[in-house]
Design a protein around this motif. Sequence first.
Motif, PDB file in Angstrom:
ATOM      1  N   GLU A  68       0.275  10.526   6.440  1.00  0.00           N
ATOM      2  CA  GLU A  68       1.612  10.168   6.943  1.00  0.00           C
ATOM      3  C   GLU A  68       2.600  10.092   5.771  1.00  0.00           C
ATOM      4  O   GLU A  68       3.754  10.539   5.887  1.00  0.00           O
ATOM      5  CB  GLU A  68       1.565   8.830   7.698  1.00  0.00           C
ATOM      6  CG  GLU A  68       0.809   8.865   9.021  1.00  0.00           C
ATOM      7  CD  GLU A  68      -0.719   8.871   8.847  1.00  0.00           C
ATOM      8  OE1 GLU A  68      -1.212   8.554   7.739  1.00  0.00           O
ATOM      9  OE2 GLU A  68      -1.419   9.200   9.823  1.00  0.00           O
ATOM     10  N   GLY A 104       0.843  -1.195   0.000  1.00  0.00           N
ATOM     11  CA  GLY A 104       0.000   0.000   0.000  1.00  0.00           C
ATOM     12  C   GLY A 104       0.871   1.235   0.000  1.00  0.00           C
ATOM     13  O   GLY A 104       1.378   1.652  -1.052  1.00  0.00           O
ATOM     14  N   ILE A 109      -8.900  -0.016  -6.668  1.00  0.00           N
ATOM     15  CA  ILE A 109      -8.549   0.825  -7.824  1.00  0.00           C
ATOM     16  C   ILE A 109      -9.753   1.671  -8.262  1.00  0.00           C
ATOM     17  O   ILE A 109     -10.785   1.136  -8.693  1.00  0.00           O
ATOM     18  CB  ILE A 109      -8.029  -0.049  -9.000  1.00  0.00           C
ATOM     19  CG1 ILE A 109      -6.863  -0.937  -8.514  1.00  0.00           C
ATOM     20  CG2 ILE A 109      -7.618   0.830 -10.182  1.00  0.00           C
ATOM     21  CD1 ILE A 109      -5.728  -0.209  -7.810  1.00  0.00           C
ATOM     22  N   THR A 110      -9.595   2.994  -8.165  1.00  0.00           N
ATOM     23  CA  THR A 110     -10.640   3.936  -8.547  1.00  0.00           C
ATOM     24  C   THR A 110     -10.863   3.886 -10.063  1.00  0.00           C
ATOM     25  O   THR A 110      -9.883   3.882 -10.824  1.00  0.00           O
ATOM     26  CB  THR A 110     -10.249   5.373  -8.122  1.00  0.00           C
ATOM     27  OG1 THR A 110      -9.980   5.362  -6.728  1.00  0.00           O
ATOM     28  CG2 THR A 110     -11.353   6.370  -8.444  1.00  0.00           C
ATOM     29  N   ILE A 169      -6.309   9.518   2.725  1.00  0.00           N
ATOM     30  CA  ILE A 169      -5.858   8.123   2.568  1.00  0.00           C
ATOM     31  C   ILE A 169      -5.316   7.850   1.159  1.00  0.00           C
ATOM     32  O   ILE A 169      -4.194   7.366   1.005  1.00  0.00           O
ATOM     33  CB  ILE A 169      -7.005   7.142   2.914  1.00  0.00           C
ATOM     34  CG1 ILE A 169      -7.356   7.289   4.410  1.00  0.00           C
ATOM     35  CG2 ILE A 169      -6.595   5.694   2.592  1.00  0.00           C
ATOM     36  CD1 ILE A 169      -8.563   6.500   4.854  1.00  0.00           C
ATOM     37  N   TYR A 170      -6.138   8.168   0.120  1.00  0.00           N
ATOM     38  CA  TYR A 170      -5.650   7.728  -1.202  1.00  0.00           C
ATOM     39  C   TYR A 170      -4.632   8.701  -1.803  1.00  0.00           C
ATOM     40  O   TYR A 170      -4.500   9.823  -1.376  1.00  0.00           O
ATOM     41  CB  TYR A 170      -6.758   7.375  -2.187  1.00  0.00           C
ATOM     42  CG  TYR A 170      -7.890   8.321  -2.495  1.00  0.00           C
ATOM     43  CD1 TYR A 170      -7.814   9.681  -2.326  1.00  0.00           C
ATOM     44  CD2 TYR A 170      -9.072   7.783  -3.030  1.00  0.00           C
ATOM     45  CE1 TYR A 170      -8.890  10.506  -2.668  1.00  0.00           C
ATOM     46  CE2 TYR A 170     -10.148   8.591  -3.374  1.00  0.00           C
ATOM     47  CZ  TYR A 170     -10.040   9.955  -3.180  1.00  0.00           C
ATOM     48  OH  TYR A 170     -11.090  10.756  -3.516  1.00  0.00           O
ATOM     49  N   GLU A 171      -3.902   8.153  -2.788  1.00  0.00           N
ATOM     50  CA  GLU A 171      -2.748   8.844  -3.403  1.00  0.00           C
ATOM     51  C   GLU A 171      -1.730   9.242  -2.330  1.00  0.00           C
ATOM     52  O   GLU A 171      -1.110  10.308  -2.398  1.00  0.00           O
ATOM     53  CB  GLU A 171      -3.226  10.009  -4.266  1.00  0.00           C
ATOM     54  CG  GLU A 171      -4.137   9.465  -5.368  1.00  0.00           C
ATOM     55  CD  GLU A 171      -4.379  10.388  -6.520  1.00  0.00           C
ATOM     56  OE1 GLU A 171      -3.492  11.205  -6.817  1.00  0.00           O
ATOM     57  OE2 GLU A 171      -5.452  10.261  -7.134  1.00  0.00           O
ATOM     58  N   GLY A 172      -1.577   8.364  -1.364  1.00  0.00           N
ATOM     59  CA  GLY A 172      -0.649   8.572  -0.243  1.00  0.00           C
ATOM     60  C   GLY A 172      -1.384   9.117   0.958  1.00  0.00           C
ATOM     61  O   GLY A 172      -2.045  10.149   0.872  1.00  0.00           O
TER      62      GLY A 172
HETATM   63  C1  FAD Z   1     -11.523   4.498  -1.984  1.00  0.00           C
HETATM   64  C2  FAD Z   1     -10.098   4.180  -2.323  1.00  0.00           C
HETATM   65  C3  FAD Z   1      -9.630   4.428  -3.609  1.00  0.00           C
HETATM   66  C4  FAD Z   1      -8.311   4.104  -3.953  1.00  0.00           C
HETATM   67  N1  FAD Z   1      -7.889   4.294  -5.255  1.00  0.00           N
HETATM   68  C5  FAD Z   1      -6.662   3.800  -5.617  1.00  0.00           C
HETATM   69  C6  FAD Z   1      -6.260   3.807  -6.994  1.00  0.00           C
HETATM   70  O1  FAD Z   1      -6.970   4.315  -7.874  1.00  0.00           O
HETATM   71  N2  FAD Z   1      -5.072   3.247  -7.324  1.00  0.00           N
HETATM   72  C7  FAD Z   1      -4.252   2.686  -6.386  1.00  0.00           C
HETATM   73  O2  FAD Z   1      -3.195   2.184  -6.755  1.00  0.00           O
HETATM   74  N3  FAD Z   1      -4.600   2.673  -5.079  1.00  0.00           N
HETATM   75  C8  FAD Z   1      -5.787   3.214  -4.662  1.00  0.00           C
HETATM   76  N4  FAD Z   1      -6.167   3.185  -3.347  1.00  0.00           N
HETATM   77  C9  FAD Z   1      -5.251   2.644  -2.356  1.00  0.00           C
HETATM   78  C10 FAD Z   1      -4.651   3.733  -1.461  1.00  0.00           C
HETATM   79  O3  FAD Z   1      -3.753   4.526  -2.198  1.00  0.00           O
HETATM   80  C11 FAD Z   1      -4.012   3.027  -0.262  1.00  0.00           C
HETATM   81  O4  FAD Z   1      -5.087   2.545   0.537  1.00  0.00           O
HETATM   82  C12 FAD Z   1      -3.119   3.960   0.542  1.00  0.00           C
HETATM   83  O5  FAD Z   1      -1.978   4.304  -0.201  1.00  0.00           O
HETATM   84  C13 FAD Z   1      -2.682   3.319   1.865  1.00  0.00           C
HETATM   85  O6  FAD Z   1      -2.238   2.005   1.693  1.00  0.00           O
HETATM   86  P1  FAD Z   1      -2.852   0.850   2.629  1.00  0.00           P
HETATM   87  O7  FAD Z   1      -4.326   0.957   2.572  1.00  0.00           O
HETATM   88  O8  FAD Z   1      -2.244  -0.438   2.238  1.00  0.00           O
HETATM   89  O9  FAD Z   1      -2.406   1.254   4.096  1.00  0.00           O
HETATM   90  P2  FAD Z   1      -1.009   0.887   4.773  1.00  0.00           P
HETATM   91  O10 FAD Z   1       0.119   1.204   3.864  1.00  0.00           O
HETATM   92  O11 FAD Z   1      -1.092  -0.490   5.333  1.00  0.00           O
HETATM   93  O12 FAD Z   1      -0.973   1.929   5.969  1.00  0.00           O
HETATM   94  C14 FAD Z   1      -1.721   1.735   7.175  1.00  0.00           C
HETATM   95  C15 FAD Z   1      -1.383   2.909   8.109  1.00  0.00           C
HETATM   96  O13 FAD Z   1       0.035   2.901   8.401  1.00  0.00           O
HETATM   97  C16 FAD Z   1       0.586   4.164   8.044  1.00  0.00           C
HETATM   98  N5  FAD Z   1       1.958   3.976   7.547  1.00  0.00           N
HETATM   99  C17 FAD Z   1       2.385   3.095   6.607  1.00  0.00           C
HETATM  100  N6  FAD Z   1       3.686   3.257   6.390  1.00  0.00           N
HETATM  101  C18 FAD Z   1       4.103   4.272   7.197  1.00  0.00           C
HETATM  102  C19 FAD Z   1       5.357   4.917   7.427  1.00  0.00           C
HETATM  103  N7  FAD Z   1       6.460   4.559   6.758  1.00  0.00           N
HETATM  104  N8  FAD Z   1       5.409   5.937   8.346  1.00  0.00           N
HETATM  105  C20 FAD Z   1       4.286   6.317   9.005  1.00  0.00           C
HETATM  106  N9  FAD Z   1       3.075   5.736   8.831  1.00  0.00           N
HETATM  107  C21 FAD Z   1       2.998   4.735   7.932  1.00  0.00           C
HETATM  108  C22 FAD Z   1      -0.340   4.733   6.972  1.00  0.00           C
HETATM  109  O14 FAD Z   1      -0.217   6.156   6.874  1.00  0.00           O
HETATM  110  C23 FAD Z   1      -1.691   4.273   7.475  1.00  0.00           C
HETATM  111  O15 FAD Z   1      -2.159   5.152   8.458  1.00  0.00           O
HETATM  112  C24 FAD Z   1      -7.449   3.558  -2.972  1.00  0.00           C
HETATM  113  C25 FAD Z   1      -7.925   3.331  -1.674  1.00  0.00           C
HETATM  114  C26 FAD Z   1      -9.226   3.608  -1.348  1.00  0.00           C
HETATM  115  C27 FAD Z   1      -9.709   3.322   0.041  1.00  0.00           C
END
Ligand code: FAD
Length: 382
Positions: free
Chosen positions: A369, A131, A157-158, A363-366
């Motif tokens: 954090e 993620g 994926i949006t 949350i999305y696009e980073g």
């Molecule tokens: C509605 C929706 C639409 C989306 N659309 C897309 C899309 O079009 N394309 C795509 O590729 N993805 C998409 N995403 C995915 C989205 O980009 C990820 O959910 C997001 O980047 C976070 O990844 P994760 O959910 O695996 O959380 P994790 O990476 O598991 O993170 C969990 C928590 O830990 C924190 N964390 C993780 N690493 C660190 C660090 N090094 N330091 C401090 N804190 C940290 C995070 O900030 C978060 O609070 C979408 C998600 C949603 C919910």
Amino acid sequence: MDFALSEGQEEVRAVIRDFSESRIKPMARRIDAQSEVPFDILRELGHRGYMAMTVSKAYGGAGLDAVSYSVVVEEISRVCASTGVCVSVNNSLFSDAIYRFGSEMLKHRYLPPMGDGRANGCLALTEPEAGTDFGAARTVAVKDGDDYLVDGRKIYITNGGFADAALVLVSTDPAAGSRGLSIVAIDRDTPGFRLGRREETLGIRGSDTRELIFENCRIPQTNRLGEEGEGFRVGLSILDGGRIGIAAQAVGIAQAAFDEAVGHAKRRHQFGRPIGEFQGVSFKLAEMSVELEAARLLTRRAACLKDTKQPYATAAAMAKLHAAETAIRITDAALQIFGGSGFVCTPENNAERYYRDARITAIYEGTSEAQKIVIARSLLKE
Ligand SMILES: Cc1cc2nc3c(=O)[nH]c(=O)nc-3n(C[C@H](O)[C@H](O)[C@H](O)COP(=O)(O)OP(=O)(O)OC[C@H]3O[C@@H](n4cnc5c(N)ncnc54)[C@H](O)[C@@H]3O)c2cc1C
């Protein structure tokens, strides 16, 4: 230093505001309540050139600047955040990505249909185990003659359920870790590419958030954006641009919540006077207005840096971080100003929808954090 929009940018704003108010706003409540992807609206926006805004006219785009793009996403998101993110993804994560990193062949194939509304796109980085750390992607692309065979799974994926093509982060050299990643375009009708489940979401319920599955999916190597092994760098750069769109989306949602809260503070009487006359409410509104304006200025600044070809990655991270956190605070405060009528689902206000829609922007696009990681790195680099 001029903080005003140019005449052309003001005109862009006037046109999209009119369209948003007249065409999208009447549908917004239904889009949310029924988790309905607004296909007709997306098609109409596409016909009007809003899906490849920053792509030059030579490739079928609208040839607008990033500031105009941010204004458009803000205005659309002010009435419907679900439509706002579909537009943002089509522009930043697909059209602009191909425009900046694609070969001439890919530009000619994918950009004209995006420019006139015949196609939609998406960007697939996220996987179950990758993620925030999307450099750990495990979807593989194995060479087979002039082709790749792609196997793996992407989640959340949006636009995933209806995109005509996806830009997919794959590993072309698993031993090299994040240096062995590449981004490839995969058409929806490619054998072995199928859709997984659509997610139920807290907010932006009209956006299609989808699992994508690739099984022995054969694509030509010429579908790659940039060189082999550049996928991680290209992905980060695509997200830099995308964050301007999401910051603009957050500003739009916050503006809508703020406007409704001001109206309510004037109309709602308690203790014999409008609640806006109580300092507990009026100071809240004052703080909301300052935060909102700061978020908008940060967003425009990042867009302006992109337009003037200056480094903008840190500015985009700052804009997204501040705009997302601001949208969450403002929609929360707006709901509080509405009291009980903000919490219940009533046709009289949209406070609860704004509150739910704002949450995803952090949350999305980073995540927020992740934005802090980008900003801190730029502060501490030698
Ligand atoms: C509605 C929706 C639409 C989306 N659309 C897309 C899309 O079009 N394309 C795509 O590729 N993805 C998409 N995403 C995915 C989205 O980009 C990820 O959910 C997001 O980047 C976070 O990844 P994760 O959910 O695996 O959380 P994790 O990476 O598991 O993170 C969990 C928590 O830990 C924190 N964390 C993780 N690493 C660190 C660090 N090094 N330091 C401090 N804190 C940290 C995070 O900030 C978060 O609070 C979408 C998600 C949603 C919910």
